[in-house]
Write a protein that holds these residues in place. Sequence first.
Motif, PDB file in Angstrom:
ATOM      1  N   THR A 173       0.832  -1.208   0.000  1.00  8.34           N
ATOM      2  CA  THR A 173       0.000   0.000   0.000  1.00  8.34           C
ATOM      3  C   THR A 173       0.860   1.247   0.000  1.00  8.34           C
ATOM      4  N   SER A 212       1.223   3.941  -2.992  1.00  4.28           N
ATOM      5  CA  SER A 212       0.985   5.367  -2.737  1.00  4.28           C
ATOM      6  C   SER A 212       2.177   6.205  -3.177  1.00  4.28           C
ATOM      7  N   ASN A 250       2.512   6.399  -7.018  1.00  8.32           N
ATOM      8  CA  ASN A 250       1.386   6.930  -7.778  1.00  8.32           C
ATOM      9  C   ASN A 250       1.828   8.043  -8.724  1.00  8.32           C
TER      10      ASN A 250
END
Length: 797
Positions: free
Chosen positions: A331, A335, A338
């Motif tokens: 995760t 992130s 991105n």
Amino acid sequence: MAWLERKRLFIYFTILYILGYYILLYFKEDWSKTPGEAVFSIATPLISSIILFFIYKQRKTKDHSFWLFLSLGCFSLVILHIISSYYENLLQKPVPNWSVFFNLLPVVLFLTAFIDKILQSAKKLHLIKFTFDICIIMTVAITFSWRFLMEDIISQNSLTALFIPIGDLVLLFGAISFYIGREAIFPPKVLYLLLGSLFLQVIANSTALYINNTNLESLLVPLTELSLLLLGLSGIYTLGENHENTAKKKRGYTKKDIFSLRLLLPYISVILLFLLMISQHQGSTDLILGSTVAILLVLSRQIFTSIENQTVLLKYHNLTEILELKIDERTEELSSKNHQLVTAVRKMKQMAYHDVLSGLPNRRMFLERLIKSMEEAKRNNFKLAVIFIDLDRFKNINDTLGHDFGDLLLKHVSSKMAESLRKIDTISRQGGDEFTIILNRIRAEEDVVPLIQRMQSIVAQPIVIKDQELHVSMSIGIAFYPKDGKNTEELMKNADLAMYRAKEEGRDRYKFYTHDMNKNISRKVTLENGLRKALKNGEFLLYYQPQVNAKTGGIVGVETLIRWNTMEAGIVLPSEFIPVAEETGLIIPIGEWVLTSACTQAKIWHESGHNQLKVAVNLSPVQFQHDNLVQMIASVLKKTGFNPHYLELEITETISFIDAEEAIKKMDAIRELGVRISIDDFGTGYSSLMYLKRFPINTLKIAKPFITDMTTNQKDQALVATIISMAHSLGLSVIAEGIETEQQFLSLIELRCDVIQGDLYSKPLTITQLNALLESSVEVAVSQSSGDRHQSLLIGN
């Protein structure tokens, strides 16, 4: 299938076999003690042995050894029954002690078969639970067998009979193992037959030993025979079952197994043992010992199961923690990346719609913008121009200076052209040195001229790359929407046609598309197709124009000129079809045909007495660049037998611009064949005295434009005089072509030109016409007047 037919036949045979056995027992009670019964006792294991051995040979899977051991076990029973029958029925003697080996052998072979099969299936079993379950059940079974069978046999000192309960325990071990393993070991039908066979044998033998009744024993004998036949039948069923493709089960027990007999069987057997021990008023040592071992095994099973469960649970918790950690890391990684993903998408879009080298829009983006520009022009009643640009002689720059240099030049030119355009316009690189431009919101076609001229002037400025100064020019084609095309394909094609017309007319210019250009393209396609047929159909002709010695007036050579005699249009001149032949590569086979035909004809002239006649053949730049040129010339000379010293190949100065060093190497190779070389149309190309000095040539041919005006233009006469003087200084002979007037001829005589060629003496002739000219005498009249020498030629007919 064949195995189905075998299965049915064997089932019928088994039924009839056992039924027949019981019928014989019914009609003859003491039949079991006759030799007939001995035949049955031998035949049954022999049949099963043969069938099982056949199965072993047919099976190509890893379990085939199981069937081999079963086959050998049955065969050992055959031997045992033969020995027993021989001593008991024929010799009427007791069976000797050494036959004990054959009582033990079937037990060992069957046990080996069972263990072999279990080991083969070990990966599919929950091995710890499986082992404990077998040990628990077999402990109980051994205790029961000892209590009710073995103890009495030992007390009677009948060691031979002891092998029967031991064998039964082995068979029970196999049956219990197969039942608990079930689908992990055998397919269902094979399993049921094996279980039936093994349990039936155990029940029949144990019952006969326990009851010890002769009449009942004779009734149980067919059951032992049936068990052996069922063993063979189970082997037949394996031919129709694929062990490797059976549905895979999860290891261990499923929810359906929680209260199943397979799971409860170890505990049920222990309970039965306890019930037996309780039912005995005085607990015997064997029952106590068996119960103790069984309880210890049950406890051990539970302990190992608990430890295993704890291990699995610990692994589960560890995996859960690792998974949660990985999820958190992933995760966080997603992130953090991105922004990188967005950047990557932008880069991919940039690569998909832009040229890597120049950074300009590529063909894909250009076409999308062209469609939008056409829609806008249609809505607002504007015009738009599609411009196709090709850099002149860019290939030569790539070949001489290298592709890296060419890439730098393309980047420079791209930026300069982009700077010269308006913001509303689009420029793209199509590939190589080709560019396309959209000029939007054009009201009149004349409006594009200032934009194009501005771009030309900017690009035409000297470019310095790696200390090398270059001057770049462009050939430009222009097509307008909607006049020259209603869709992208038509506009691009027509702008491209216009660009090629600009190249044909000398490069460094722009051309607007006209409908005549399509006609020219159609004409080229027609010519190309016609040229291909002309080679096959022999439509080409050779004409020869005489070359005359300027002093003597005698014919010293001929220039070979090709003509195309078409069925539809008549004679087509080289100026029309040679460019098409060069573009399509057809000039290579055409040129070889010309050289072969010219050498063949020249050989004929030499043999007829004109053995000093030279023949000149033109080589186009495309021919000269062909890798196989020298080999082709050598092959033609060898095939025709023509003397190479009388063959002269005419080339143009433009070959020096292609690759001078490579051209010199090729000319040296041609000269080594003995062939002469002349420079044709000297003075019209990019003449270089440096290359002229280095080129291994024999002759210079002065171009016709200099000859045409030399009698009226002093500069042309001075140039001709300079060329002749320079050629003589370099040891070269000079041919002046295009002589049409006597004044031109007299001027060339005064300038000491060696050979003349032109219509003044003769136009190009066919072979027949030239033969006539060669045979006739050439009269040369020489007259002198007022101290001037005047030489004239009588024109040959």
